[in-house]
Design a protein around this motif. Structure first.
Motif, mmCIF file in Angstrom:
data_model
loop_
_atom_site.group_PDB
_atom_site.id
_atom_site.type_symbol
_atom_site.label_atom_id
_atom_site.label_comp_id
_atom_site.label_asym_id
_atom_site.label_seq_id
_atom_site.Cartn_x
_atom_site.Cartn_y
_atom_site.Cartn_z
ATOM 1 N N ASP A 49 45.810 36.754 56.369
ATOM 2 C CA ASP A 49 44.425 36.883 55.907
ATOM 3 C C ASP A 49 44.320 37.846 54.727
ATOM 4 N N VAL A 50 45.063 38.942 54.773
ATOM 5 C CA VAL A 50 45.054 39.911 53.670
ATOM 6 C C VAL A 50 45.568 39.255 52.397
ATOM 7 N N GLU A 51 46.703 38.553 52.503
ATOM 8 C CA GLU A 51 47.265 37.884 51.330
ATOM 9 C C GLU A 51 46.289 36.853 50.768
ATOM 10 N N GLU A 52 45.628 36.141 51.667
ATOM 11 C CA GLU A 52 44.654 35.132 51.228
ATOM 12 C C GLU A 52 43.477 35.787 50.508
ATOM 13 N N LEU A 53 42.995 36.910 51.035
ATOM 14 C CA LEU A 53 41.882 37.611 50.383
ATOM 15 C C LEU A 53 42.263 38.074 48.978
ATOM 16 N N VAL A 54 43.437 38.654 48.844
ATOM 17 C CA VAL A 54 43.873 39.140 47.531
ATOM 18 C C VAL A 54 44.031 37.968 46.564
ATOM 19 N N GLN A 55 44.663 36.895 47.017
ATOM 20 C CA GLN A 55 44.834 35.718 46.159
ATOM 21 C C GLN A 55 43.486 35.128 45.753
ATOM 22 N N ASP A 56 42.587 34.998 46.709
ATOM 23 C CA ASP A 56 41.264 34.440 46.411
ATOM 24 C C ASP A 56 40.497 35.318 45.430
ATOM 25 N N THR A 57 40.656 36.632 45.543
ATOM 26 C CA THR A 57 39.977 37.561 44.636
ATOM 27 C C THR A 57 40.474 37.366 43.213
ATOM 28 N N PHE A 58 41.798 37.272 43.038
ATOM 29 C CA PHE A 58 42.327 37.078 41.684
ATOM 30 C C PHE A 58 42.034 35.678 41.155
ATOM 31 N N LEU A 59 41.978 34.702 42.035
ATOM 32 C CA LEU A 59 41.585 33.353 41.601
ATOM 33 C C LEU A 59 40.143 33.374 41.094
ATOM 34 N N THR A 60 39.264 34.064 41.805
ATOM 35 C CA THR A 60 37.871 34.181 41.369
ATOM 36 C C THR A 60 37.792 34.900 40.030
ATOM 37 N N LEU A 61 38.576 35.959 39.873
ATOM 38 C CA LEU A 61 38.611 36.675 38.591
ATOM 39 C C LEU A 61 38.992 35.714 37.470
ATOM 40 N N TRP A 62 40.016 34.920 37.685
ATOM 41 C CA TRP A 62 40.474 33.986 36.656
ATOM 42 C C TRP A 62 39.400 32.938 36.357
ATOM 43 N N GLN A 63 38.771 32.421 37.409
ATOM 44 C CA GLN A 63 37.779 31.368 37.237
ATOM 45 C C GLN A 63 36.497 31.872 36.573
ATOM 46 N N LYS A 64 36.144 33.122 36.798
ATOM 47 C CA LYS A 64 34.881 33.658 36.283
ATOM 48 C C LYS A 64 35.070 34.585 35.081
ATOM 49 N N ALA A 65 36.284 34.694 34.592
ATOM 50 C CA ALA A 65 36.580 35.651 33.527
ATOM 51 C C ALA A 65 35.704 35.455 32.289
ATOM 52 N N ASP A 66 35.414 34.211 31.947
ATOM 53 C CA ASP A 66 34.649 33.975 30.725
ATOM 54 C C ASP A 66 33.164 34.285 30.871
ATOM 55 N N THR A 67 32.682 34.453 32.089
ATOM 56 C CA THR A 67 31.270 34.794 32.303
ATOM 57 C C THR A 67 31.097 36.176 32.937
ATOM 58 N N LEU A 68 32.190 36.889 33.097
ATOM 59 C CA LEU A 68 32.174 38.186 33.773
ATOM 60 C C LEU A 68 31.417 39.230 32.962
ATOM 61 N N GLN A 69 30.468 39.903 33.627
ATOM 62 C CA GLN A 69 29.728 40.998 33.012
ATOM 63 C C GLN A 69 29.839 42.203 33.939
ATOM 64 N N LEU A 70 30.562 43.220 33.490
ATOM 65 C CA LEU A 70 30.773 44.407 34.309
ATOM 66 C C LEU A 70 29.647 45.397 34.057
ATOM 67 N N SER A 71 28.944 45.766 35.111
ATOM 68 C CA SER A 71 27.823 46.694 34.936
ATOM 69 C C SER A 71 28.291 48.104 34.630
ATOM 70 N N THR A 72 29.507 48.450 35.055
ATOM 71 C CA THR A 72 30.005 49.814 34.826
ATOM 72 C C THR A 72 31.185 49.850 33.864
ATOM 73 N N ARG A 73 31.555 48.724 33.291
ATOM 74 C CA ARG A 73 32.721 48.591 32.416
ATOM 75 C C ARG A 73 34.034 48.719 33.176
ATOM 76 N N ALA A 74 33.981 48.970 34.474
ATOM 77 C CA ALA A 74 35.177 49.098 35.297
ATOM 78 C C ALA A 74 35.364 47.809 36.093
ATOM 79 N N LEU A 75 36.585 47.314 36.131
ATOM 80 C CA LEU A 75 36.872 46.045 36.791
ATOM 81 C C LEU A 75 37.066 46.201 38.305
#
Length: 181
Positions: A49-75
Motif C-alpha cells: 500500500d505504501v509503494e502504491e501511494l508513492v507511485q500514485d502520488t508521482f503519477l499524479t504529479l506527472w499527469q498534472k504538471a502542466d496545470t500545477l499551481q503551487l500556493s507556497t512555491r514549495a512542491l
C-alpha cells in the motif's frame, strides 16, 4: 525548514515537469520519495500500500504538471496532500470492498468502536477551539481539503489559514503529549 533555494528549485522542477521533461520526474522522485514514503507509512499499513501511494502520488504529479499551481512555491506540501488524498481513496475502496463482502452487522472492523472512544478526546479538543479554528481543522485536518480550498471557502488568505492550522496543530500536539487520555 524550506529555504529560498529549495523553493526556487521546486519552481524550476515544476517548470521542467510541465514541459514534459522525464528527467525532472526522476529528480522529483529522488528528492521527495524518501519523505513521501515515510508519510505514506503513517497512512497505510502494508509495504504494498505504501509503494502504491508513492507511485500514485508521482503519477499524479506527472499527469498534472502542466496545470500545477503551487500556493507556497514549495512542491512537498502539494505532494503530501496528493498522497493523503490517494490514501483516503485507497481506504474507501478497501472499506467498500469489505462492506460489499460482509453482512451489515460485520461491516465495522473489530475494535472500531473502542478506537473511536479512545480518540474521542481529540475531537473534544478540536471542539474547544474558537469557531473559525474549529472549522479550519474540520476542513483541512478531518475532511482533507487543501489549504487553498479551505481558504477560499472561508474567505481567508492561504497564509492566514496556514498560521491558524499551525497554531491548532501545536495545541493538539501539546494535548496529546501532556494529557493522559
Amino acid at each position: 525548514m524550506e529555504t529560498d533555494n529549495d523553493t526556487d528549485a521546486d519552481v524550476s522542477l515544476t517548470r521542467r515537469l510541465a514541459g514534459g521533461d522525464k528527467a525532472a520526474l526522476a529528480d522529483a522522485f529522488d528528492r521527495f520519495a524518501p519523505t513521501l514514503t515515510r508519510y505514506a507509512w503513517a497512512l497505510a499499513g502494508s509495504r504494498q500500500d505504501v509503494e502504491e501511494l508513492v507511485q500514485d502520488t508521482f503519477l499524479t504529479l506527472w499527469q498534472k504538471a502542466d496545470t500545477l499551481q503551487l500556493s507556497t512555491r514549495a512542491l512537498l506540501p502539494w505532494l503530501l496532500v496528493v498522497c493523503r488524498n490517494h490514501a483516503r481513496n485507497q481506504a474507501r475502496a478497501v472499506a467498500k470492498q469489505a462492506s460489499d463482502e460482509l453482512p451489515a452487522e460485520l461491516a465495522s472492523p473489530p475494535g472500531a468502536e473502542e478506537a473511536r472512544e479512545r480518540l474521542r478526546w481529540v475531537r473534544d479538543e478540536i471542539d474547544s477551539l474558537a469557531p473559525l479554528d474549529r472549522r479550519i481543522c474540520e476542513l483541512c485536518l478531518i475532511e482533507g481539503h487543501s489549504y487553498t480550498e479551505a481558504a477560499e471557502m472561508l474567505g481567508l488568505s492561504v497564509g492566514a489559514l496556514t498560521q491558524r492550522v499551525s497554531r491548532s496543530r501545536a495545541r493538539l500536539k501539546k494535548a496529546v503529549t501532556h494529557d493522559e487520555h
